[in-house]
Design a protein around this motif. Structure first.
Motif, mmCIF file in Angstrom:
data_model
loop_
_atom_site.group_PDB
_atom_site.id
_atom_site.type_symbol
_atom_site.label_atom_id
_atom_site.label_comp_id
_atom_site.label_asym_id
_atom_site.label_seq_id
_atom_site.Cartn_x
_atom_site.Cartn_y
_atom_site.Cartn_z
ATOM 1 N N GLY A 129 0.789 -1.225 0.000
ATOM 2 C CA GLY A 129 0.000 0.000 0.000
ATOM 3 C C GLY A 129 0.820 1.274 0.000
ATOM 4 N N GLN A 130 2.151 1.168 0.070
ATOM 5 C CA GLN A 130 2.974 2.373 -0.012
ATOM 6 C C GLN A 130 2.850 2.965 -1.412
ATOM 7 O OE1 GLN A 130 6.928 2.302 2.249
ATOM 8 N NE2 GLN A 130 6.658 0.191 1.543
ATOM 9 N N ARG A 131 2.786 4.285 -1.492
ATOM 10 C CA ARG A 131 2.649 4.984 -2.770
ATOM 11 C C ARG A 131 3.867 5.855 -2.995
ATOM 12 N NH1 ARG A 131 -2.057 3.919 -5.067
ATOM 13 N NH2 ARG A 131 -3.525 2.867 -3.719
ATOM 14 N N PHE A 132 4.289 5.915 -4.256
ATOM 15 C CA PHE A 132 5.522 6.621 -4.603
ATOM 16 C C PHE A 132 5.259 7.602 -5.736
ATOM 17 C CE2 PHE A 132 6.367 2.329 -3.137
ATOM 18 C CZ PHE A 132 7.198 2.569 -2.057
ATOM 19 N N PRO A 133 5.664 8.868 -5.553
ATOM 20 C CA PRO A 133 5.496 9.866 -6.611
ATOM 21 C C PRO A 133 6.551 9.660 -7.693
ATOM 22 C CG PRO A 133 6.668 10.834 -4.777
ATOM 23 C CD PRO A 133 6.295 9.430 -4.355
ATOM 24 N N SER A 134 6.363 10.338 -8.793
ATOM 25 C CA SER A 134 7.342 10.256 -9.882
ATOM 26 C C SER A 134 8.607 11.012 -9.498
ATOM 27 C CB SER A 134 6.749 10.843 -11.166
ATOM 28 O OG SER A 134 6.482 12.217 -10.978
ATOM 29 N N THR A 135 9.674 10.707 -10.221
ATOM 30 C CA THR A 135 10.952 11.382 -10.030
ATOM 31 C C THR A 135 11.542 11.673 -11.403
ATOM 32 O OG1 THR A 135 13.031 11.311 -8.783
ATOM 33 C CG2 THR A 135 12.376 9.277 -9.888
ATOM 34 N N PHE A 136 12.644 12.394 -11.430
ATOM 35 C CA PHE A 136 13.278 12.719 -12.700
ATOM 36 C C PHE A 136 14.593 11.975 -12.850
ATOM 37 C CE2 PHE A 136 10.502 16.345 -11.984
ATOM 38 C CZ PHE A 136 9.889 16.428 -13.211
ATOM 39 N N GLY A 137 14.899 11.591 -14.058
ATOM 40 C CA GLY A 137 16.140 10.911 -14.386
ATOM 41 C C GLY A 137 16.068 10.423 -15.818
ATOM 42 N N GLU A 138 17.216 10.210 -16.411
ATOM 43 C CA GLU A 138 17.264 9.673 -17.769
ATOM 44 C C GLU A 138 17.487 8.175 -17.694
ATOM 45 O OE1 GLU A 138 19.981 11.716 -20.371
ATOM 46 O OE2 GLU A 138 19.570 13.631 -19.384
ATOM 47 N N ILE A 139 16.665 7.414 -18.444
ATOM 48 C CA ILE A 139 16.795 5.959 -18.450
ATOM 49 C C ILE A 139 17.126 5.456 -19.849
ATOM 50 C CG2 ILE A 139 15.315 5.635 -16.424
ATOM 51 C CD1 ILE A 139 13.030 4.849 -18.334
ATOM 52 N N THR A 140 17.677 4.259 -19.899
ATOM 53 C CA THR A 140 18.111 3.679 -21.175
ATOM 54 C C THR A 140 16.940 3.319 -22.083
ATOM 55 O OG1 THR A 140 18.194 1.495 -20.134
ATOM 56 C CG2 THR A 140 20.256 2.753 -20.214
ATOM 57 N N ALA A 141 15.751 3.137 -21.526
ATOM 58 C CA ALA A 141 14.596 2.696 -22.319
ATOM 59 C C ALA A 141 14.095 3.751 -23.290
ATOM 60 C CB ALA A 141 13.462 2.276 -21.391
ATOM 61 N N GLY A 142 14.365 5.025 -23.004
ATOM 62 C CA GLY A 142 13.894 6.072 -23.911
ATOM 63 C C GLY A 142 13.606 7.356 -23.170
ATOM 64 N N PRO A 143 13.075 8.342 -23.892
ATOM 65 C CA PRO A 143 12.859 9.658 -23.297
ATOM 66 C C PRO A 143 11.708 9.682 -22.299
ATOM 67 C CG PRO A 143 12.045 9.632 -25.546
ATOM 68 C CD PRO A 143 12.709 8.309 -25.310
ATOM 69 N N GLN A 144 11.881 10.559 -21.287
ATOM 70 C CA GLN A 144 10.816 10.773 -20.325
ATOM 71 C C GLN A 144 9.686 11.566 -20.976
ATOM 72 O OE1 GLN A 144 12.834 12.456 -16.702
ATOM 73 N NE2 GLN A 144 11.531 10.918 -15.746
ATOM 74 N N MET A 145 8.497 11.452 -20.379
ATOM 75 C CA MET A 145 7.378 12.293 -20.780
ATOM 76 C C MET A 145 7.792 13.733 -20.490
ATOM 77 S SD MET A 145 4.202 12.268 -21.964
ATOM 78 C CE MET A 145 3.507 10.647 -21.677
ATOM 79 N N PRO A 146 7.633 14.634 -21.435
ATOM 80 C CA PRO A 146 8.039 16.030 -21.194
ATOM 81 C C PRO A 146 7.336 16.620 -19.980
ATOM 82 C CG PRO A 146 7.508 15.692 -23.513
ATOM 83 C CD PRO A 146 7.091 14.444 -22.778
ATOM 84 N N ALA A 147 8.075 17.421 -19.222
ATOM 85 C CA ALA A 147 7.519 18.058 -18.019
ATOM 86 C C ALA A 147 6.396 19.026 -18.383
ATOM 87 C CB ALA A 147 8.613 18.769 -17.240
ATOM 88 N N ALA A 148 6.543 19.728 -19.471
ATOM 89 C CA ALA A 148 5.501 20.639 -19.952
ATOM 90 C C ALA A 148 4.952 20.057 -21.244
ATOM 91 C CB ALA A 148 6.058 22.032 -20.180
ATOM 92 N N THR A 149 3.852 19.316 -21.119
ATOM 93 C CA THR A 149 3.259 18.635 -22.272
ATOM 94 C C THR A 149 2.017 19.387 -22.726
ATOM 95 O OG1 THR A 149 4.086 16.505 -21.500
ATOM 96 C CG2 THR A 149 2.271 16.450 -23.057
ATOM 97 N N LYS A 150 1.944 19.647 -24.030
ATOM 98 C CA LYS A 150 0.773 20.284 -24.636
ATOM 99 C C LYS A 150 0.318 19.399 -25.793
ATOM 100 C CE LYS A 150 2.347 24.859 -23.397
ATOM 101 N NZ LYS A 150 2.696 26.196 -23.802
ATOM 102 N N ILE A 151 -0.920 18.900 -25.680
ATOM 103 C CA ILE A 151 -1.443 17.988 -26.704
ATOM 104 C C ILE A 151 -2.753 18.556 -27.251
ATOM 105 C CG2 ILE A 151 -2.062 15.613 -27.259
ATOM 106 C CD1 ILE A 151 -0.747 14.786 -24.581
#
Length: 192
Positions: A129-151
């Motif tokens: 039941g512990q919950r964890f917020p997102s964090t920032f970092g670069e991973i080998t799998a690919g780019p992070q979701m942009p912090a400022a996203t406009k769709i």
């Protein structure tokens, strides 16, 4: 009895806060959108079995709504990565922790533009039941979701959202809520 301006303002602020805190209607959606249309002809050869809704899992899409008029997304967890490897030698999880990541696809199916920081509305939960917020970092799998996203309506965004968790934690679900986590509807996917 005469009320002072300060008392009137104070009462108005309390009423406003009470109104916003008691909106109710917060829901967690665990059921994915159907992958194909259901048959129109009912099966009458057997007694109906009790139905249990399928919980959304990696690969499933959930429709969620935001707080503004016309804000709606079809959200898909495309991939789940446990552990997620750092893309460089300068960043990584703290001692005793590991990174996990979900690749989200956000398709704007509403009539309004979606503008937000999607990682603010994402969290992972472990089996205790512990919950964890997102964090920032670069991973080998690919780019992070942009912090400022406009769709704009009809378009989509794809990116990884990263979480730092204790090494011993077993993540069970990942969640996403529009409007930096303040919308009333949350999508939840099983990642076990």
């Amino acid at each position: 009895m005469r009320r002072t301006i300060a008392q009137a303002i104070s009462s108005g602020v309390l009423l406003l806060l009470a109104g916003t805190a008691c909106t109710g209607g917060n829901t967690i959606t665990r059921q994915p959108l159907p992958s194909r249309p259901a048959s129109n002809a009912p099966d009458r050869t057997s007694a109906p079995a009790p139905s249990r809704a399928k919980a959304a899992a990696v690969g499933d899409t959930i429709k969620i709504e935001g707080t503004g008029s016309g804000e709606q997304l079809d959200v898909t967890v495309k991939q789940w990565l446990d552990p997620a490897g750092s893309a460089n030698e300068f960043s990584g999880p703290q001692d005793g922790k590991r990174w996990v990541a979900a690749q989200f696809e956000l398709l704007n199916t509403g009539s309004a533009s979606y503008e937000d920081s999607p990682s603010n509305g994402a969290q992972a939960a472990d089996t205790t039941g512990q919950r964890f917020p997102s964090t920032f970092g670069e991973i080998t799998a690919g780019p992070q979701m942009p912090a400022a996203t406009k769709i704009p309506p009809g378009e989509k965004a794809l990116g990884w959202i990263l979480f730092e968790i204790p090494k011993a934690s077993e993540i069970a679900t990942v969640q996403f809520t529009m409007n930096s986590g303040f919308a009333n509807q949350t999508g939840q996917w099983s990642v076990k």
